[in-house]
Enzyme design. Structure first.
Site: not given
Length: 582
Positions: A257, A327
């Site tokens: 994010c 990630r």
């Protein structure tokens, strides 16, 4: 939602049949503390998983779109330098088309994915264009504010629930609010216009990322001045206007994010001509990359002899504790940089599969060149790390902390797993090489002074690596201590050969101040064998270790040129080097 709303049927669909099968099994495709118990309790009751997408859409009254919105690769330009990126809305478009084609009665369509402003209009246009006659769609924005590792608690007790919609969708907003109201206080359910709801998500993540970069920037200042970052952060957080959330220094933020949303915000600013605003948010990303650069640079500077062929125990690979998500994990960038330095890595993470770690390290780890160029300390590694052949012996995947630490020269804490806060450091001191360094990138070491007593040299984010020694002893005091210990004649002999110092506790220590080459230990061993092998009570050490430990030392004498020339450095190491001069 299924747990709190037992009278509503929820169906999760996906194009990946294997993923749906995993959701139906005891091994869920994602790790989140507490999620497995909730899924097990509701699965088959009012929570269903299916690969039959059309059937689920056809039966549903409400459709939530929760697909990935990755960043689009953007060419570098003079404004953003590659730090701006639009979001790829391909998944959103495919979902909207499919809903329009399948739906035969009116539905509420909710965007849960992180999206740029006006995506709701994009969805509405697709639904109107491809929908069947008479079928009406109300498009809402209901962004999620879940944090990996605490997502269940974030859902049970949310700070706020935002529901955005255009004029005319008030009935749809009320319908969605009534679902949340079954467990969320109504004063925490906020309705607003569609665009504001979409921007609120991006802005929230950008501000949180900004706080992380802010405290990390202060940590660099603390390392340079000798201030303590934990004390500084505590002093700031006690201000009620600031608070303590996201003021914990680390090696940087990661995950799916923060980086993506800040880059998307930069792109949005630039697309609207707000270039100065875009530059402001770019700096959040630059500091985040710089923090990773600094961590490796500092390691290369502090570790005696550099990192070539050093075994480094990397504790953690997930981007944060409580998840196996890798990630944008800072650990991947740092591990790649260490490999570039020629280090041997032993990596342990309690949740991330070994194969996932290997695959990450095979991928190039990109870092904006200007991040390194802006550093006051030149980076020892390339701005763009190459892919590595991790099938060779330079990377070892370990199954425990202590397996990773065995025979390690350096311990690098890269993820704030709770397990790492309870490491048996006495055991570590016996397993690791001597000396061993602990580079604490997550401030998990509770008592660095205790580790110092074990011979482990802790270098933590936001703390100076080498405390300035106290040269408070005068020449006469030094002479008295030296004569009382071994006599002046012997002292003169030591001074003639090597740098000599006397510790404030009265022990005579003869050794070399650490330099930037890899010969210190070899030279000291040779020094001991040639000169001091018959002497009692003389300790041969690397004085740099005492500097790290914070011991007070005073220089008695300096190495003279004749003694320096007599030492055959080239024979000892097998290669020319420049003698250290202090």
């Amino acid at each position: 939602m299924a747990q709190k709303c037992p009278d509503i049927q929820f169906t999760v669909v996906d194009t990946d049949a294997k993923r749906i099968a995993a959701w139906k099994s005891s091994s869920l495709p994602v790790y989140e503390p507490g999620l497995d118990k909730i899924v097990e309790s509701r699965r088959g009751v009012n929570l269903h998983f299916s690969a039959d997408i059309d059937s689920a859409i056809y039966k549903a009254d409400i459709v939530l779109i929760a697909v990935n919105t990755p960043t689009l690769a953007q060419p570098n330009n003079s404004i953003s330098n590659g730090l701006a990126a639009a979001l790829d809305l391909t998944g959103i478009e495919e979902c909207a088309r499919r809903i329009a084609q399948v739906a035969r009665h009116s539905k509420i369509v909710i965007e849960k994915s992180t999206v740029p402003c006006k995506t709701g209009d994009f969805i509405s246009n697709i639904l109107d264009r491809y929908g069947h006659p008479g079928v009406m769609f109300d498009v809402l924005s209901n962004p999620e504010f879940l944090s990996e590792g605490t997502a269940i608690q974030d859902l049970l007790e949310p700070d706020r629930v935002i529901i955005g919609g255009k004029r005319g969708t008030e009935h749809a907003q009320k319908a969605l609010a009534s679902i949340y109201a079954q467990w969320v206080s109504t004063d925490r359910i906020v309705t607003m216009d569609l665009w504001s709801a979409e921007l609120a998500k991006l802005a929230s993540n950008a501000i949180l990322a900004q706080r992380v970069s802010s405290i990390n920037a202060i940590s660099a200042l603390c390392e340079a001045t000798g201030a303590n970052i934990s004390d500084v952060a505590r002093g700031c957080s006690m201000d009620s206007r600031i608070g303590s959330q996201f003021l914990r220094p680390s090696i940087g933020f990661g995950g799916s994010c923060f980086h993506k949303d800040v880059a998307s915000l930069v792109w949005l600013c630039e697309s609207l001509g707000l270039y100065e605003v875009g530059k402001y948010w770019q700096q959040v990303l630059r500091i985040n990359e710089y923090q990773k650069t600094r961590f490796v640079t500092r390691m290369a500077q502090v570790v005696d002899g550099g990192l070539l062929n050093k075994r480094i125990a990397c504790l953690g690979f997930a981007y944060k504790g409580g998840t196996r998500d890798t990630r944008n994990t800072p650990a991947a960038t740092i591990c790649s940089a260490l490999l570039e330095h020629g280090a041997q890595l032993s990596i342990y993470d309690p949740k991330v599969p070994g194969q996932s770690i290997i695959e990450h390290l095979k991928e190039p780890q990109n870092m904006p060149a200007e991040t390194i160029a802006a550093s006051s300390i030149a980076s020892p590694f390339s701005p763009v790390f190459s892919a590595h052949d991790t099938t060779t012996s330079n990377v070892h995947i370990c199954t425990s902390v202590y397996e990773a630490i065995a025979n390690a020269h350096v311990v690098a804490v890269l993820t704030a797993w709770e397990e790492f806060q309870n490491i048996d450091w006495y055991r570590v001191s016996k397993l690791a090489c001597n000396p061993a360094y602990v580079f604490d990138g997550q401030l998990v070491v509770k008592d660095p002074a205790a580790l110092k007593g074990l011979g482990l040299h802790v270098i933590a984010i936001g703390s100076p690596a080498q405390p300035i020694p106290d040269f408070s002893l005068g020449p006469d005091e030094i002479k008295e201590k030296a004569e009382a210990f071994i006599g002046m004649s012997q002292l003169q002999s030591y001074v003639d050969h090597k740098v000599s110092v006397i510790m404030n506790d009265g022990r005579l220590v003869v050794g070399m101040l650490r330099g930037l080459d890899q010969t210190t230990n070899i030279i000291m061993q040779e020094c001991q064998e040639r000169i001091f092998s018959e002497d009692e009570g003389v300790e041969i050490v690397d004085l740099g270790l005492y500097l790290i430990r914070g011991d007070n030392i005073a220089v008695v004498g300096l190495v003279d040129e004749e003694a320096d020339a007599a030492m055959d450095y080239e024979t000892i190491r097998g290669a020319p080097l420049q003698p250290i001069r202090h």
